[in-house]
Design an enzyme around this catalytic site. Structure first.
Site, PDB file in Angstrom:
ATOM      1  N   SER A  70       0.798  -1.236   0.000  1.00  0.00           N
ATOM      2  CA  SER A  70       0.000   0.000   0.000  1.00  0.00           C
ATOM      3  C   SER A  70       0.829   1.284   0.000  1.00  0.00           C
ATOM      4  O   SER A  70       0.263   2.376  -0.108  1.00  0.00           O
ATOM      5  CB  SER A  70      -0.935   0.010   1.208  1.00  0.00           C
ATOM      6  OG  SER A  70      -2.002  -0.894   1.019  1.00  0.00           O
ATOM      7  N   LYS A  73       0.107   3.607  -2.723  1.00  0.00           N
ATOM      8  CA  LYS A  73      -1.017   4.551  -2.653  1.00  0.00           C
ATOM      9  C   LYS A  73      -0.532   6.002  -2.554  1.00  0.00           C
ATOM     10  O   LYS A  73      -1.321   6.934  -2.749  1.00  0.00           O
ATOM     11  CB  LYS A  73      -1.910   4.229  -1.456  1.00  0.00           C
ATOM     12  CG  LYS A  73      -2.754   2.963  -1.612  1.00  0.00           C
ATOM     13  CD  LYS A  73      -3.782   2.863  -0.479  1.00  0.00           C
ATOM     14  CE  LYS A  73      -4.659   1.628  -0.604  1.00  0.00           C
ATOM     15  NZ  LYS A  73      -4.071   0.412  -0.027  1.00  0.00           N
ATOM     16  N   SER A 130      -5.837   3.210   4.845  1.00  0.00           N
ATOM     17  CA  SER A 130      -5.306   2.504   3.674  1.00  0.00           C
ATOM     18  C   SER A 130      -6.401   1.730   2.935  1.00  0.00           C
ATOM     19  O   SER A 130      -6.186   0.627   2.440  1.00  0.00           O
ATOM     20  CB  SER A 130      -4.179   1.542   4.086  1.00  0.00           C
ATOM     21  OG  SER A 130      -3.417   1.159   2.958  1.00  0.00           O
TER      22      SER A 130
END
Length: 430
Positions: A70, A73, A130
């Site tokens: 993640s 991101k 997240s």
């Protein structure tokens, strides 16, 4: 006489030996200062960067590519904030969640198919919790499909000059296998980043969209007012956790971001950023074996930075540089104009570095033919550069006073004078 000569030779030899020894000692000091630092990190790779200059202060396997989970991101965040800043998206706009976005596995699970949510709430879910569903919802709103959004991510990677190993296949960082039938067909491979790539993305977010920190610094927040439980930030190191019984042993002074990530393939990753005494650092660790380890190892990296480096003010604003006190101009009342530094120049350096190492190099604008009166006070006429740690630091040199254009009468007699000076100079040389 023989003994005098022998004594002189002995003195010369001893002097040469002493000088050689000093050179060797100095060289050893330089090599010791530049020797790689071993922080004994239990991770695959790591890097430490100063956030205003991008200067790298520490690295370990920083150019090896690994799955970032993640942490990818951060690029999704960058593109969303870019869309908001350009007016293509509004924080108060309501966005519909597609059935696909609502079905994405992993962190999140906040959204139902066709649920309406504001961009602000979706961004908070992505940055704090997240949330994969929120990330895909935003990606689809901006690009139409997640795959087209991933293409935008790869285009932005090139624009940011990330390594050729940097690659994105989705907005979340999930591996291809976890996407199932929704895996992209036009983009091959897996999402991969080096630690340096992750640091550069973080550097660009902080430089261009620093408002991201108001989200990433939030320890917890409800997605909906009616929700019983808030979203808990996966970042245990937030300074805001200093009074949290569960996370206070990980809380780090000045830390307000930036992004965690974990999958079976990536293990545990973390891009952190903290600011102390006016200096902001960006750290990245990838591939820690356990969840707490990514924060324990990050502390080592950030401590190294804050304990060993500082900003050194090497030039003051409006300072005269002895290497270039004036710049020649044409067609003015005067033939030259005094210049001073436009702004203060600070360098990130190891604590205790002698100031003699910060030697300025000054030069006028490359095209001096354009330096024609009138010259305004504060007009940029040159640059001054200081090189340290393999990086150039620069500030402008500006006119400290204005210079009016000379009258035709003054310029005519100046031309006559210059003509005879050149004539007699040539005669003397001949």
């Amino acid at each position: 006489m023989f003994f005098k000569v022998k004594r002189i030779c002995s003195i010369v030899a001893a002097t040469l030996l002493l000088n050689a020894t000093l050179v060797l000692v100095q060289s050893a000091s330089v090599f010791a200062a530049d020797a790689p630092v071993d922080l004994k990190l239990n991770v695959r790779s790591a890097i430490l960067m100063e956030a205003s200059t991008g200067q790298v202060l520490y690295e370990m396997n920083a150019d090896e590519a690994y799955p970032p989970a993640s942490m990818s991101k951060m690029m999704t965040e960058y593109l969303v904030m870019e869309a908001i800043k350009s007016g293509k998206l509004s924080e108060t706009e309501t966005v519909n969640t597609s059935p696909y976005a609502a079905s994405v596995i992993g962190s999140g699970g906040l959204l139902a198919p066709n649920e309406q949510s504001t961009v602000d709430n979706l961004f908070a879910a992505m940055s704090i919790y997240s949330a994969n569903d929120a990330s895909v919802t935003l990606a689809e709103r901006i690009a139409g499909t997640e795959e087209d959004f991933a293409k935008m991510m790869n285009d932005k990677a090139k624009e940011m000059k990330l390594s050729d190993k940097a690659h994105f296949i989705n907005a979340t960082g999930l591996p291809r296998a976890d996407m199932g039938k929704y895996a992209p067909t036009g983009i091959q491979g897996e999402t991969m980043l080096t630690a340096r790539d992750a640091a550069i993305i973080a550097y660009n977010i902080i430089k261009d969209h620093k408002e991201v920190l108001k989200y990433t610094a939030t320890p917890s927040r409800k997605f909906r007012e009616k929700d019983k439980a808030p979203m808990i930030n996966w970042n245990w190191m937030l300074e805001g956790n200093k009074d949290n019984v569960n996370f206070k042993k990980y809380a780090y002074q000045g830390l307000d971001g930036l992004k965690t990530g974990s999958t079976k393939e990536a293990l545990y990753c973390f891009t952190g950023t903290a600011e102390r005494n006016g200096m902001r650092l960006i750290s990245v660790v990838m591939g820690a074996p356990k969840e707490p380890d990514r924060f324990i190892e990050t502390r080592k990296v950030l401590d190294y930075g804050f304990n060993n480096f500082e900003f050194v003010p090497v030039l003051n604003a409006k300072q005269e540089i002895k290497e270039l006190k004036t710049v020649n101009i044409k067609k003015g009342v005067a033939t030259e104009v005094p210049v001073v530094t436009q702004s203060e120049l600070k360098i990130i350096a190891k604590k205790g570095t002698p100031k003699e190492q910060f030697q300025p190099t000054a030069e006028p604008l490359s095209d001096e033919s354009k330096l024609v009166a009138p010259i305004a006070q504060g007009q940029v006429l040159g640059t001054v550069k200081i090189t340290y740690g393999g990086k150039d630091y620069t500030t402008n040199l500006v006119a400290s006073e204005q210079v009016e254009k000379g009258s035709w009468f003054r310029l005519f007699f100046r031309a006559v004078k210059d003509f005879f000076v050149d004539l007699f100079s040539g005669a003397k040389k001949g």
